[in-house]
Design a protein around this motif. Structure first.
Motif, PDB file in Angstrom:
ATOM      1  N   PRO A 177     -19.217  -3.078  -1.447  1.00 58.64           N
ATOM      2  CA  PRO A 177     -18.837  -2.204  -0.342  1.00 58.64           C
ATOM      3  C   PRO A 177     -17.841  -1.143  -0.790  1.00 58.64           C
ATOM      4  N   ALA A 178     -17.982   0.027  -0.214  1.00 60.89           N
ATOM      5  CA  ALA A 178     -17.100   1.133  -0.567  1.00 60.89           C
ATOM      6  C   ALA A 178     -15.698   0.876  -0.029  1.00 60.89           C
ATOM      7  N   ALA A 179     -14.743   1.514  -0.661  1.00 55.67           N
ATOM      8  CA  ALA A 179     -13.358   1.408  -0.194  1.00 55.67           C
ATOM      9  C   ALA A 179     -13.246   2.047   1.189  1.00 55.67           C
ATOM     10  N   PRO A 180     -12.315   1.577   2.021  1.00 58.31           N
ATOM     11  CA  PRO A 180     -12.175   2.147   3.356  1.00 58.31           C
ATOM     12  C   PRO A 180     -11.899   3.641   3.300  1.00 58.31           C
ATOM     13  N   ALA A 181     -12.482   4.335   4.218  1.00 53.84           N
ATOM     14  CA  ALA A 181     -12.299   5.781   4.271  1.00 53.84           C
ATOM     15  C   ALA A 181     -10.886   6.109   4.734  1.00 53.84           C
ATOM     16  N   ARG A 182     -10.422   7.293   4.396  1.00 56.19           N
ATOM     17  CA  ARG A 182      -9.081   7.726   4.762  1.00 56.19           C
ATOM     18  C   ARG A 182      -8.857   7.748   6.275  1.00 56.19           C
ATOM     19  N   PRO A 183      -9.849   8.166   7.096  1.00 57.13           N
ATOM     20  CA  PRO A 183      -9.613   8.153   8.542  1.00 57.13           C
ATOM     21  C   PRO A 183      -9.315   6.745   9.067  1.00 57.13           C
ATOM     22  N   ASN A 184      -9.956   5.729   8.490  1.00 54.88           N
ATOM     23  CA  ASN A 184      -9.663   4.360   8.910  1.00 54.88           C
ATOM     24  C   ASN A 184      -8.223   3.986   8.599  1.00 54.88           C
ATOM     25  N   LEU A 185      -7.745   4.400   7.450  1.00 49.92           N
ATOM     26  CA  LEU A 185      -6.366   4.127   7.070  1.00 49.92           C
ATOM     27  C   LEU A 185      -5.405   4.841   8.012  1.00 49.92           C
ATOM     28  N   ALA A 186      -5.702   6.083   8.349  1.00 46.09           N
ATOM     29  CA  ALA A 186      -4.857   6.841   9.273  1.00 46.09           C
ATOM     30  C   ALA A 186      -4.863   6.201  10.657  1.00 46.09           C
ATOM     31  N   TYR A 187      -6.011   5.706  11.084  1.00 45.37           N
ATOM     32  CA  TYR A 187      -6.117   5.050  12.383  1.00 45.37           C
ATOM     33  C   TYR A 187      -5.241   3.798  12.419  1.00 45.37           C
ATOM     34  N   TRP A 188      -5.305   2.977  11.379  1.00 38.52           N
ATOM     35  CA  TRP A 188      -4.529   1.745  11.372  1.00 38.52           C
ATOM     36  C   TRP A 188      -3.042   2.010  11.226  1.00 38.52           C
ATOM     37  N   ARG A 189      -2.683   3.050  10.497  1.00 41.16           N
ATOM     38  CA  ARG A 189      -1.262   3.413  10.418  1.00 41.16           C
ATOM     39  C   ARG A 189      -0.754   3.859  11.785  1.00 41.16           C
ATOM     40  N   ALA A 190      -1.541   4.675  12.487  1.00 37.36           N
ATOM     41  CA  ALA A 190      -1.152   5.109  13.833  1.00 37.36           C
ATOM     42  C   ALA A 190      -1.054   3.907  14.763  1.00 37.36           C
ATOM     43  N   ASN A 191      -1.981   2.967  14.630  1.00 30.02           N
ATOM     44  CA  ASN A 191      -1.965   1.752  15.431  1.00 30.02           C
ATOM     45  C   ASN A 191      -0.693   0.947  15.165  1.00 30.02           C
ATOM     46  N   LEU A 192      -0.321   0.795  13.909  1.00 28.94           N
ATOM     47  CA  LEU A 192       0.884   0.052  13.560  1.00 28.94           C
ATOM     48  C   LEU A 192       2.150   0.743  14.057  1.00 28.94           C
ATOM     49  N   VAL A 193       2.166   2.069  14.027  1.00 26.02           N
ATOM     50  CA  VAL A 193       3.321   2.806  14.547  1.00 26.02           C
ATOM     51  C   VAL A 193       3.476   2.537  16.039  1.00 26.02           C
ATOM     52  N   VAL A 194       2.364   2.571  16.774  1.00 25.24           N
ATOM     53  CA  VAL A 194       2.415   2.286  18.210  1.00 25.24           C
ATOM     54  C   VAL A 194       2.910   0.862  18.452  1.00 25.24           C
ATOM     55  N   ILE A 195       2.406  -0.089  17.700  1.00 23.71           N
ATOM     56  CA  ILE A 195       2.816  -1.484  17.871  1.00 23.71           C
ATOM     57  C   ILE A 195       4.306  -1.650  17.579  1.00 23.71           C
ATOM     58  N   VAL A 196       4.802  -1.041  16.520  1.00 27.02           N
ATOM     59  CA  VAL A 196       6.216  -1.162  16.165  1.00 27.02           C
ATOM     60  C   VAL A 196       7.100  -0.554  17.256  1.00 27.02           C
ATOM     61  N   ILE A 197       6.709   0.603  17.765  1.00 28.37           N
ATOM     62  CA  ILE A 197       7.494   1.237  18.836  1.00 28.37           C
ATOM     63  C   ILE A 197       7.503   0.359  20.085  1.00 28.37           C
ATOM     64  N   MET A 198       6.348  -0.188  20.438  1.00 23.93           N
ATOM     65  CA  MET A 198       6.278  -1.063  21.613  1.00 23.93           C
ATOM     66  C   MET A 198       7.122  -2.323  21.417  1.00 23.93           C
ATOM     67  N   MET A 199       7.106  -2.888  20.227  1.00 30.65           N
ATOM     68  CA  MET A 199       7.902  -4.089  19.957  1.00 30.65           C
ATOM     69  C   MET A 199       9.398  -3.789  20.005  1.00 30.65           C
ATOM     70  N   ILE A 200       9.799  -2.610  19.526  1.00 25.58           N
ATOM     71  CA  ILE A 200      11.211  -2.233  19.591  1.00 25.58           C
ATOM     72  C   ILE A 200      11.656  -2.078  21.039  1.00 25.58           C
ATOM     73  N   ILE A 201      10.830  -1.409  21.846  1.00 25.50           N
ATOM     74  CA  ILE A 201      11.153  -1.267  23.272  1.00 25.50           C
ATOM     75  C   ILE A 201      11.256  -2.640  23.920  1.00 25.50           C
ATOM     76  N   TRP A 202      10.297  -3.516  23.632  1.00 24.81           N
ATOM     77  CA  TRP A 202      10.316  -4.862  24.202  1.00 24.81           C
ATOM     78  C   TRP A 202      11.584  -5.608  23.793  1.00 24.81           C
ATOM     79  N   ALA A 203      11.964  -5.529  22.524  1.00 19.04           N
ATOM     80  CA  ALA A 203      13.138  -6.252  22.038  1.00 19.04           C
ATOM     81  C   ALA A 203      14.416  -5.711  22.666  1.00 19.04           C
ATOM     82  N   VAL A 204      14.520  -4.396  22.776  1.00 14.71           N
ATOM     83  CA  VAL A 204      15.713  -3.805  23.376  1.00 14.71           C
ATOM     84  C   VAL A 204      15.847  -4.234  24.830  1.00 14.71           C
ATOM     85  N   VAL A 205      14.740  -4.196  25.564  1.00 16.34           N
ATOM     86  CA  VAL A 205      14.802  -4.578  26.974  1.00 16.34           C
ATOM     87  C   VAL A 205      15.020  -6.079  27.113  1.00 16.34           C
TER      88      VAL A 205
END
Length: 95
Positions: free
Chosen positions: A10-38
């Motif tokens: 199988p081919a290596a993951p395409a760059r858009p997939n990597l960008a999508y997962w990085r954006a997903n992780l950024v959203v998750i981290v921000i949501m977790m920080i908000i949750w922890a602060v509250v």
């Protein structure tokens, strides 16, 4: 001994997939920080300062510890769903 296969690995993951997962992780981290602060900040660490104010007859620190954190969590769930829907459309990810 088996015959050599014409299949390629199988081919290596395409760059858009990597960008999508990085954006997903950024959203998750921000949501977790908000949750922890509250959750921890408003109902544990800053409870004394928040208790100077009242919502109805309840101190705000008590309110956050017992109800406010749950409301914020529900809002975070809906916000995550909306943000991920936008990211899915941006990156062309379909379920």
């Amino acid at each position: 001994m088996s015959a050599p296969s014409d299949e390629q690995p199988p081919a290596a993951p395409a760059r858009p997939n990597l960008a999508y997962w990085r954006a997903n992780l950024v959203v998750i981290v921000i949501m977790m920080i908000i949750w922890a602060v509250v959750s921890f900040g408003c109902s544990v660490f800053f409870v004394e300062q928040l208790n100077a104010w009242h919502i109805g007859s309840l101190p705000v620190g008590f309110w956050f510890g017992h109800q406010g954190a749950m409301y914020v969590f529900v809002v975070l769930v809906f916000a995550y769903a909306l943000i991920m829907d936008q990211l899915d459309k941006k990156y062309g990810v379909k379920e």
